[in-house]
Design an enzyme around this catalytic site. Structure first.
Site, PDB file in Angstrom:
ATOM      1  N   CYS A 251       0.789  -1.230   0.000  1.00 60.21           N
ATOM      2  CA  CYS A 251       0.000   0.000   0.000  1.00 60.21           C
ATOM      3  C   CYS A 251       0.823   1.282   0.000  1.00 60.21           C
ATOM      4  O   CYS A 251       0.322   2.337   0.396  1.00 60.21           O
ATOM      5  CB  CYS A 251      -0.944   0.008   1.203  1.00 60.21           C
ATOM      6  SG  CYS A 251      -2.328  -1.127   1.002  1.00 60.21           S
ATOM      7  N   ASP A 252       2.066   1.210  -0.436  1.00 57.71           N
ATOM      8  CA  ASP A 252       2.872   2.429  -0.492  1.00 57.71           C
ATOM      9  C   ASP A 252       3.680   2.500  -1.782  1.00 57.71           C
ATOM     10  O   ASP A 252       4.907   2.654  -1.756  1.00 57.71           O
ATOM     11  CB  ASP A 252       3.805   2.483   0.723  1.00 57.71           C
ATOM     12  CG  ASP A 252       4.236   3.909   1.049  1.00 57.71           C
ATOM     13  OD1 ASP A 252       3.649   4.848   0.488  1.00 57.71           O
ATOM     14  OD2 ASP A 252       5.166   4.085   1.863  1.00 57.71           O
ATOM     15  N   PRO A 253       2.992   2.412  -2.942  1.00 59.81           N
ATOM     16  CA  PRO A 253       3.732   2.370  -4.211  1.00 59.81           C
ATOM     17  C   PRO A 253       4.069   3.749  -4.767  1.00 59.81           C
ATOM     18  O   PRO A 253       3.840   4.037  -5.936  1.00 59.81           O
ATOM     19  CB  PRO A 253       2.762   1.630  -5.134  1.00 59.81           C
ATOM     20  CG  PRO A 253       1.412   2.083  -4.658  1.00 59.81           C
ATOM     21  CD  PRO A 253       1.532   2.246  -3.164  1.00 59.81           C
TER      22      PRO A 253
END
Length: 467
Positions: A251-253
């Site tokens: 969830c941190d691209p």
């Protein structure tokens, strides 16, 4: 009473001073009130700048646009400095904002993009101290740091409290890295750094060093002979597989966490996925509703869009929810999001509506399941990458999403069925749907290729020659 208060304050100040002096690694930022005060002051300065700079300029004039751009630039620089000064979660928010090319003014995204690769770094002494403490197994009382100011109405605070301990646990990050590498092992273009467990603890993570260009750096890709469309397509495949099929989502691209590099030996372009501290695990019921919602969005089936948006907590705000998920206008959603690329007019409409509907957006974010919040953030970051690469709303990305949704729903239905005949029916329907997608993809390829043009011209000649 005043004298007692003065003594108490003096004693507190002296004790704090001694503690600060004794701990050379403690920073004023460790105190939440310092960061809150800095954030409030920055917000006030930005608001005052907009108010005074634009007040006497005729709205809509060329001068107004110029002055507004300058205020945007000054405000963005103030935000960047605030993020660098407050560090921690402020850096993460700044990185997120820097990826929203399709939503925020260019002055903001261009200024905040530097946080993807030039975030403030810890000193060598600080790193060595942490290594000595954990690998040497020394006992040290850690100071609990206030990360977010305690605004009661902010759902983000609850999420941060839940997620930050996981992000700061490096053993958890190492396990996530190994899990996603195994889960997506069939994608030979994906590279995840190897973890060296014998030299890792909760506060120290030693991993394989990997380097490359940022995934939104189109110039780097062109310089190194990397196909931009292939990278965008493969990134979409990775996230469709994570979200729809596995329900385990990185969830941190932001671009600093997703690198690309061309392998000298094979000539293939690799996607390197970094920073595995924050993952969202999706429940089966949520994942199925989300799959069916995306299937409805791709098919422009408004009844099902409304049905599954409501099931995901959007209520009467389902049109806004659909626009937030797709980053498209309501008109495009009704027409079919795979029918046409994002136009300049639609971009302006989306940016205007984001500001106009801010209260409704806030209400919506408070109503949707907590699982949805990180997915929305992930969607924003991926759309920002697509926008930078000019690959937004490509047909191939929707085809890949459709494949994953079909596979996910079919797998779930088979797991719930006890009838061999019913399972065979589901498998047959799945195979047929996937075959239709493959056929449509072949049609699109022929339509856009030189060979396809020749075939169409030949068929046209044959058609005319019969009359």
């Amino acid at each position: 009473m005043a004298r007692r208060a003065l003594k108490l304050a003096s004693l507190t100040a002296a004790t704090s001073g001694i503690y600060l002096y004794g701990n050379k690694f403690l920073d004023p930022n460790d105190f939440g009130i310092v960061r809150v005060g800095r954030a409030v002051a920055t917000t006030a300065v930005i608001a005052y700048d907009y108010l005074t700079s634009l007040r006497s300029v005729p709205y809509g004039s060329e001068e107004y646009e110029f002055v507004k751009s300058q205020v945007h630039l000054r405000s963005a620089e103030r935000l960047r400095k605030l993020c660098c000064a407050n560090r921690g979660t402020f850096i993460k928010v700044g990185q997120h904002l820097g990826a929203l090319d399709y939503l925020l003014p260019e002055e903001y995204t261009r200024t905040l993009k530097v946080l993807h690769s030039q975030a403030p770094q810890s000193t060598r002494q600080e790193i060595e101290q942490v290594i000595r403490e954990d690998l040497g197994k020394e006992v040290l009382l850690l100071v609990v740091k206030q990360i977010f100011p305690d605004f009661e109405f902010m759902w983000l605070v609850e999420e941060a409290k839940k997620n930050l301990p996981l992000e700061l646990d490096f053993l958890n990050e190492g396990r996530n890295a190994e899990k996603v590498a195994h889960m997506l092992k069939n994608f030979d273009f994906l590279k995840v750094p190897r973890i060296y467990w014998e030299l890792s603890t909760r506060r120290v993570l030693l991993m394989e060093f990997m380097e490359g260009g940022q995934v939104n750096d189109k110039a780097y890709m062109e310089k190194n002979g990397i196909n931009v469309n292939e990278i965008s397509r493969n990134l979409g495949k990775l996230y469709s597989e994570m979200i729809f099929v596995n329900g385990f989502v990185h969830c941190d691209p932001h671009p600093g966490n997703v690198l690309v590099k061309k392998c000298p030996a094979s000539g293939k372009a690799h996607i390197i996925l970094l920073d595995h501290g924050l993952y969202q695990v999706l429940s089966d019921s949520f994942r199925m509703d989300y799959c069916r919602l995306w299937q409805a969005l791709i098919k422009a089936d408004m009844k099902r869009v409304q049905k599954y948006s409501r099931r995901l907590g959007a209520g009467d705000l389902y049109p806004l929810f659909a626009c937030m998920l797709t980053a498209r206008s309501w008109e495009s959603v009704n027409r079919g999001i795979d029918r046409s690329p994002v136009s300049a007019r639609e971009d302006v409409e989306i940016r205007s509506n984001a500001a106009a509907y801010l209260p409704q957006i806030t209400q919506l974010l408070n109503n949707v399941p907590r699982q949805m919040l990180l997915l929305l953030k992930t969607n924003d970051l991926l759309r920002g990458i697509e926008s930078a690469l000019h690959t937004r709303a490509s047909a191939s990305s929707f085809l890949n999403m459709s494949r994953c949704c079909i596979r996910a729903v079919s797998t779930y239905q088979r797991s719930k069925s006890h009838s061999l005949y019913r399972r065979a029916q589901i498998s047959l329907a799945e195979a047929l749907s996937l075959w239709q997608i493959n056929l449509y993809e072949l049609f699109l390829w022929l339509k856009g290729s030189q060979l396809g043009n020749w075939v169409i011209a030949l068929l046209s000649r044959m058609h005319h020659s019969t009359y």
